[in-house]
Design a protein around this motif. Structure first.
Motif, short mmCIF file in Angstrom:
data_model
loop_
_atom_site.label_atom_id
_atom_site.label_comp_id
_atom_site.label_asym_id
_atom_site.label_seq_id
_atom_site.Cartn_x
_atom_site.Cartn_y
_atom_site.Cartn_z
N SER A 142 38.73 -81.34 55.79
CA SER A 142 38.40 -82.62 55.15
C SER A 142 37.00 -82.63 54.53
O SER A 142 36.65 -83.57 53.81
N LEU A 143 36.20 -81.60 54.78
CA LEU A 143 34.84 -81.56 54.23
C LEU A 143 34.85 -81.19 52.75
O LEU A 143 35.64 -80.35 52.32
N LYS A 144 33.97 -81.82 51.97
CA LYS A 144 33.80 -81.41 50.58
C LYS A 144 33.27 -79.98 50.55
O LYS A 144 32.37 -79.63 51.33
N ILE A 145 33.81 -79.17 49.67
CA ILE A 145 33.51 -77.74 49.69
C ILE A 145 32.01 -77.47 49.51
O ILE A 145 31.47 -76.55 50.12
N HIS A 146 31.33 -78.28 48.69
CA HIS A 146 29.91 -78.02 48.43
C HIS A 146 29.01 -78.56 49.53
O HIS A 146 27.80 -78.32 49.52
N LEU A 147 29.59 -79.28 50.49
CA LEU A 147 28.79 -79.85 51.57
C LEU A 147 28.98 -79.11 52.89
O LEU A 147 28.39 -79.49 53.90
N VAL A 148 29.80 -78.07 52.91
CA VAL A 148 30.00 -77.28 54.13
C VAL A 148 28.71 -76.53 54.46
O VAL A 148 28.15 -75.84 53.61
N THR A 149 28.26 -76.66 55.69
CA THR A 149 27.00 -76.03 56.09
C THR A 149 27.25 -74.88 57.07
O THR A 149 28.36 -74.71 57.59
N LYS A 150 26.19 -74.12 57.30
CA LYS A 150 26.26 -73.05 58.29
C LYS A 150 26.65 -73.62 59.65
O LYS A 150 27.42 -73.00 60.41
N SER A 151 26.14 -74.79 59.98
CA SER A 151 26.45 -75.43 61.26
C SER A 151 27.94 -75.74 61.37
O SER A 151 28.55 -75.55 62.44
N ASP A 152 28.54 -76.21 60.27
CA ASP A 152 29.98 -76.51 60.27
C ASP A 152 30.78 -75.24 60.54
O ASP A 152 31.74 -75.24 61.33
N VAL A 153 30.41 -74.16 59.87
CA VAL A 153 31.14 -72.89 60.01
C VAL A 153 30.93 -72.31 61.40
O VAL A 153 31.88 -71.80 62.02
N SER A 154 29.72 -72.39 61.93
CA SER A 154 29.44 -71.88 63.28
C SER A 154 30.25 -72.62 64.32
O SER A 154 30.80 -72.02 65.26
N SER A 155 30.34 -73.94 64.17
CA SER A 155 31.13 -74.74 65.10
C SER A 155 32.59 -74.36 65.05
O SER A 155 33.25 -74.21 66.09
N MET A 156 33.13 -74.19 63.84
CA MET A 156 34.52 -73.76 63.68
C MET A 156 34.74 -72.39 64.33
O MET A 156 35.73 -72.17 65.05
N HIS A 157 33.80 -71.48 64.11
CA HIS A 157 33.87 -70.12 64.65
C HIS A 157 33.96 -70.15 66.17
O HIS A 157 34.80 -69.46 66.79
N ARG A 158 33.12 -70.95 66.81
CA ARG A 158 33.11 -71.05 68.27
C ARG A 158 34.40 -71.64 68.81
O ARG A 158 34.96 -71.17 69.81
#
Length: 422
Positions: A142-158
């Motif tokens: 649901s996140l806008k592609i240009h607003l995805v942050t490293k924190s968002d990706v790290s959280s998903m990864h975990r």
């Protein structure tokens, strides 16, 4: 209304009127307080974009509610926006662009249709689509592609790493999802959906270490695997389940608690060992790709492209005895016109019966190569048998023993077949 210094005391004095009214600040041009007939009050800022004069139409931006944003906070934000305007910008257009930007879920469809399905192999298409459907989109879709942050990706990864059943870790899967997501961001930059200076948030996320060591089956283990295979084909491999386990009273009689290995699954295991082919190459093998006369498997497509695999006499014997019930050498159990999806349960049953703790199906390929090294087959020949595209890939086997293609394959097949009791 112009000429009033907007402050908290002034806000409290503003009464609702019969129509919307804007009270402009006396000190900061363009900054104002809008009052609605309903009593709702909000801060606004007006400007002419790109530093234009009166021939450029004015724009109005709402800064927030006067109930939640103080006069000082609103004034500070208005100054920031007006400074951007003086530099030639248009902050309102930026907001419009944000609203129009695709979400990760929306752009993933374009990425799959315009890039992955066009330029990647079928197995990659299936894997990427699975990553988006099950893991990426449910978490950050649901996140806008240009607003995805490293924190968002790290959280998903975990979260993915912790999502295994029974508390099992899925760190390898989490790492592969990062590769999929990173590829999507790279495509977005090439398509100008994201600017060239956009920093791919995936590249700054640390991967989990993957320390799985290949298990090279010893000759003793090959003997046990061969015995387990024959037992599974003849009478079945006994289940390992406690009599007091939940639901055990509904189980079949003890003499019927056996896993029967069908001839196609058994053949798949033998072919993986005797050819050194990848699992997908054997499970998706068609009969019209088997050249008995020239003793070859002619694969039109594999991980490394078009590929030819030499067949030793032992692999040919396995192929000659497989029942033909469809276009695939290892047909699906429910639909013989489709290939077998996997043989994981069969392999786990064999390992359990053989008393081998850990070995992946892919380790059968490693075992084929290790047997070749033990039989003094040169690394260059082993590389050709396995279809390696670089000598570095084959060099991993050089530590196993001190040190033409068909002769090498024949020596490997003879050793494996002898160890397995054939």
């Amino acid at each position: 209304m112009i000429g009033t210094f907007l402050s908290r005391s002034f806000i409290d004095q503003v009464e609702p009127g019969g129509k919307p009214v804007v009270h402009y600040d006396a000190q900061l041009k363009g900054f104002g307080l809008r009052g609605m007939p309903s009593g709702y009050k909000s801060w606004i800022v007006e400007y002419r974009p790109y530093g234009g004069g009166r021939r450029v139409g004015s724009r109005r931006m709402v800064l927030g509610s006067a109930a939640t944003l103080t006069a000082e906070e609103a004034r500070k934000e208005a100054k920031r926006i007006l400074a951007l305007v003086r530099l030639g910008g248009d902050p309102a257009k930026g907001r419009e662009s944000d609203r129009e930007a695709p979400t990760v879920r929306e752009f993933s469809r374009k990425f799959m249709d315009d890039h992955v399905r066009e330029k990647r192999k079928r197995r990659t298409v299936v894997m990427y689509q699975d990553h988006f459907d099950r893991l990426i989109n449910p978490l950050i879709g649901s996140l806008k592609i240009h607003l995805v942050t490293k924190s968002d990706v790290s959280s998903m990864h975990r979260k993915i790493a912790k999502s295994g059943q029974g508390g099992r870790r899925r760190e390898g899967s989490a790492n592969r999802v990062l590769t999929t997501l990173s590829s999507m961001f790279g495509f977005a930059i090439r398509e100008d959906v994201l600017p060239d200076n956009f920093v791919n948030p995936v590249t700054r996320v640390e991967r989990y270490p993957e320390n799985y060591t290949a298990h090279y089956l010893t000759f003793e283990e090959l003997t046990k695997v061969g015995a387990a295979l024959r037992m599974g084909e003849a009478i079945g491999i006994p289940w390992r389940i406690g009599e007091t386990a939940r639901g055990s009273k509904h189980l079949a009689k003890p003499e019927n608690r056996r896993t029967i290995i069908d001839p196609h699954a058994a053949a798949a295991v033998r072919l993986l060992l005797l050819t050194g082919a990848r699992k997908g190459e054997i499970l998706n093998l068609r009969w019209d790709e088997v050249d008995f006369e020239r003793k070859l498997l002619l694969l039109p497509d594999s991980k490394t492209g078009e590929k030819t695999i030499p067949l030793n006499s032992f692999a040919l014997a396995v192929l000659a005895n497989i029942p033909r019930i469809g276009p695939y050498v290892i047909p699906g159990r429910r639909d013989p016109d489709k290939p077998r999806g996997n043989i994981q349960k069969t392999w786990l049953s064999i390992l359990r019966q053989a008393g081998i703790a850990h070995a992946r199906i892919h380790d059968l390929r490693h075992t084929h190569a290790s047997v070749g090294v033990a039989q003094s087959v040169g690394l260059a020949i082993i590389g050709k048998i396995l279809g390696h595209t670089s000598t570095a890939m084959t060099a991993r086997y050089s530590h196993l023993e001190t040190n033409p293609v068909r002769r090498g394959s024949e020596k490997i097949g003879r050793s494996i077949s002898k160890a397995m009791g054939h």
